[in-house]
Design a protein around this motif. Structure first.
Motif, PDB file in Angstrom:
ATOM      1  N   LEU A  79       8.616  11.383 -32.886  1.00  0.00           N
ATOM      2  CA  LEU A  79       9.404  11.050 -31.409  1.00  0.00           C
ATOM      3  C   LEU A  79      11.055  11.582 -31.637  1.00  0.00           C
ATOM      4  N   ALA A  80      10.752  12.644 -30.694  1.00  0.00           N
ATOM      5  CA  ALA A  80      12.440  13.515 -30.224  1.00  0.00           C
ATOM      6  C   ALA A  80      12.930  13.579 -29.132  1.00  0.00           C
ATOM      7  N   GLU A  81      14.299  14.543 -29.063  1.00  0.00           N
ATOM      8  CA  GLU A  81      14.595  14.680 -28.105  1.00  0.00           C
ATOM      9  C   GLU A  81      14.232  16.030 -27.193  1.00  0.00           C
ATOM     10  N   THR A  82      13.248  16.645 -27.967  1.00  0.00           N
ATOM     11  CA  THR A  82      12.688  17.465 -27.184  1.00  0.00           C
ATOM     12  C   THR A  82      11.959  17.887 -28.500  1.00  0.00           C
ATOM     13  N   THR A  83      10.026  18.591 -27.089  1.00  0.00           N
ATOM     14  CA  THR A  83       9.165  19.055 -27.937  1.00  0.00           C
ATOM     15  C   THR A  83       9.817  19.572 -29.443  1.00  0.00           C
ATOM     16  N   ASP A 123      10.264   4.514 -20.929  1.00  0.00           N
ATOM     17  CA  ASP A 123      10.994   3.330 -21.438  1.00  0.00           C
ATOM     18  C   ASP A 123      11.164   2.559 -19.929  1.00  0.00           C
ATOM     19  N   TRP A 124       9.954   2.099 -19.867  1.00  0.00           N
ATOM     20  CA  TRP A 124      10.117   1.008 -18.703  1.00  0.00           C
ATOM     21  C   TRP A 124      10.834  -0.410 -18.363  1.00  0.00           C
ATOM     22  N   SER A 125      11.470  -0.700 -19.211  1.00  0.00           N
ATOM     23  CA  SER A 125      11.977  -2.110 -19.762  1.00  0.00           C
ATOM     24  C   SER A 125      13.202  -2.513 -18.887  1.00  0.00           C
ATOM     25  N   ASP A 126      14.116  -1.704 -18.296  1.00  0.00           N
ATOM     26  CA  ASP A 126      14.218  -1.961 -17.129  1.00  0.00           C
ATOM     27  C   ASP A 126      14.176  -1.505 -15.179  1.00  0.00           C
ATOM     28  N   GLY A 127      12.564  -2.291 -15.270  1.00  0.00           N
ATOM     29  CA  GLY A 127      12.156  -1.701 -14.252  1.00  0.00           C
ATOM     30  C   GLY A 127      11.490  -0.470 -13.865  1.00  0.00           C
ATOM     31  N   GLU A 128      12.769   0.238 -14.020  1.00  0.00           N
ATOM     32  CA  GLU A 128      11.962   2.231 -13.689  1.00  0.00           C
ATOM     33  C   GLU A 128      12.129   2.407 -14.798  1.00  0.00           C
ATOM     34  N   ARG A 129      11.519   3.541 -14.540  1.00  0.00           N
ATOM     35  CA  ARG A 129      10.945   4.924 -15.476  1.00  0.00           C
ATOM     36  C   ARG A 129      12.348   5.332 -16.264  1.00  0.00           C
ATOM     37  N   ARG A 130      12.206   5.785 -17.530  1.00  0.00           N
ATOM     38  CA  ARG A 130      13.811   6.521 -18.324  1.00  0.00           C
ATOM     39  C   ARG A 130      12.947   7.043 -19.415  1.00  0.00           C
ATOM     40  N   LEU A 131      13.458   8.233 -19.276  1.00  0.00           N
ATOM     41  CA  LEU A 131      13.088   9.339 -20.508  1.00  0.00           C
ATOM     42  C   LEU A 131      13.613   9.185 -21.686  1.00  0.00           C
ATOM     43  N   ILE A 132      12.977   8.943 -22.619  1.00  0.00           N
ATOM     44  CA  ILE A 132      13.086   8.224 -24.025  1.00  0.00           C
ATOM     45  C   ILE A 132      12.969   9.634 -24.680  1.00  0.00           C
ATOM     46  N   GLY A 133      12.147  10.461 -24.920  1.00  0.00           N
ATOM     47  CA  GLY A 133      12.046  11.770 -25.591  1.00  0.00           C
ATOM     48  C   GLY A 133      10.802  12.354 -25.423  1.00  0.00           C
ATOM     49  N   GLN A 134      10.734  13.270 -26.469  1.00  0.00           N
ATOM     50  CA  GLN A 134       9.080  13.990 -26.511  1.00  0.00           C
ATOM     51  C   GLN A 134       8.550  13.798 -27.803  1.00  0.00           C
ATOM     52  N   ARG A 135       6.548  13.025 -27.288  1.00  0.00           N
ATOM     53  CA  ARG A 135       6.248  12.406 -28.418  1.00  0.00           C
ATOM     54  C   ARG A 135       5.213  13.747 -29.024  1.00  0.00           C
ATOM     55  N   VAL A 136       5.261  13.816 -30.547  1.00  0.00           N
ATOM     56  CA  VAL A 136       4.160  15.121 -31.113  1.00  0.00           C
ATOM     57  C   VAL A 136       3.341  14.240 -31.940  1.00  0.00           C
TER      58      VAL A 136
END
Length: 263
Positions: A79-83, A123-136
């Motif tokens: 997982l990182a900021e970009t692909t 990340d859905w922990s706060d009840g809303e969708r938040r992008l945390i990074g790109q998964r490879v």
């Protein structure tokens, strides 16, 4: 008296002439007289079918062998900021994996990518969708041959894999190369056992076994031996002692169901 006989003859001649004349006229008009009475067909008596006597049995053929190669499934998930950064991190670990395999004389044809995926992670922990990074994610299927000749090579490779941080070891399975030949041998044993059972049952019943009427087969698969090393505790154990991976034995089993005719 003679006049009466001649009168009858003359009347018959007139009737025949009338019939011939009428038939000729009908033919000229295209009308035909046909006999449509159905012919009498002699009905055949159907034979009553005789119930076929059968014996149904099951036979098992089992071949026990020592495995001669190992199939490993390993992979990385970064997982990182970009692909691009995530892929770079994954490539660094996979390059180390390929170097280890090369050092242990594993041919490139025995290494195959089985899974490759890029996706955003949220990340859905706060009840809303938040992008945390790109998964490879990328996984490899690795086939290590000749474990019967070089049994220590598998443990050495796995121990070295364990030193790669967060390398995921999905499974290790012991297998045999000549499985098709073993299945054929097991099939012969299964059918012979089925025939022996049928003959024993027929003898008890005062019958004789004839040809098989129906055959079905079910091949049993040998269970792979799983092996996982993903936790920090396992990683620490690698540094203390080499892995012990006894291959043991595996079996190839074929089941046949046979329906024999008997008399």
């Amino acid at each position: 008296m003679k006049n009466q006989q001649w009168g009858v003859v003359l009347a018959a001649i007139i009737v025949c002439a009338a019939i011939v004349f009428a038939a000729d006229r009908l033919q000229q008009t295209g009308i035909r007289i046909e006999d449509r009475s159905e012919p009498v067909v002699e009905k055949k008596t159907e034979a009553i079918p005789v119930t076929q006597r059968t014996i149904t049995v099951t036979g098992e053929g089992r071949i026990v062998v020592e495995p001669d190669h190992v199939r490993i499934t390993a992979g990385v998930s970064e997982l990182a900021e970009t692909t691009g950064k995530a892929q770079q991190q994954a490539n660094q670990k996979l390059t180390r994996v390929l170097d280890i395999l090369k050092e242990n004389e594993i041919p490139e044809r025995n290494i195959q990518t089985s899974h490759l995926a890029f996706r955003p992670e949220y990340d859905w922990s706060d009840g809303e969708r938040r992008l945390i990074g790109q998964r490879v994610e990328q996984s490899l299927n690795i086939d290590i041959p000749e474990i019967d000749v070089r049994p220590d090579r598998v443990a050495k490779i796995l121990d070295t894999f364990g030193a790669i941080h967060q390398l995921e070891m999905h499974s290790v399975s012991f297998e045999v190369k000549n499985r098709k030949e073993l299945v054929n041998r097991a099939r012969v044993l299964a059918f012979e056992e089925a025939r022996q059972k049928a003959e024993a049952l027929a003898q008890l019943s005062g019958l004789a076994v004839e040809k098989p009427l129906q055959i079905s087969e079910n091949e049993g698969n040998a269970r792979p031996i799983p092996y996982f090393r993903t936790t920090p505790q396992m990683h620490a154990a690698v540094e203390g002692a080499p892995s012990a991976l006894p291959a043991g034995e595996m079996d190839v089993t074929v089941m046949v169901n046979v329906v024999f005719a008997v008399r």
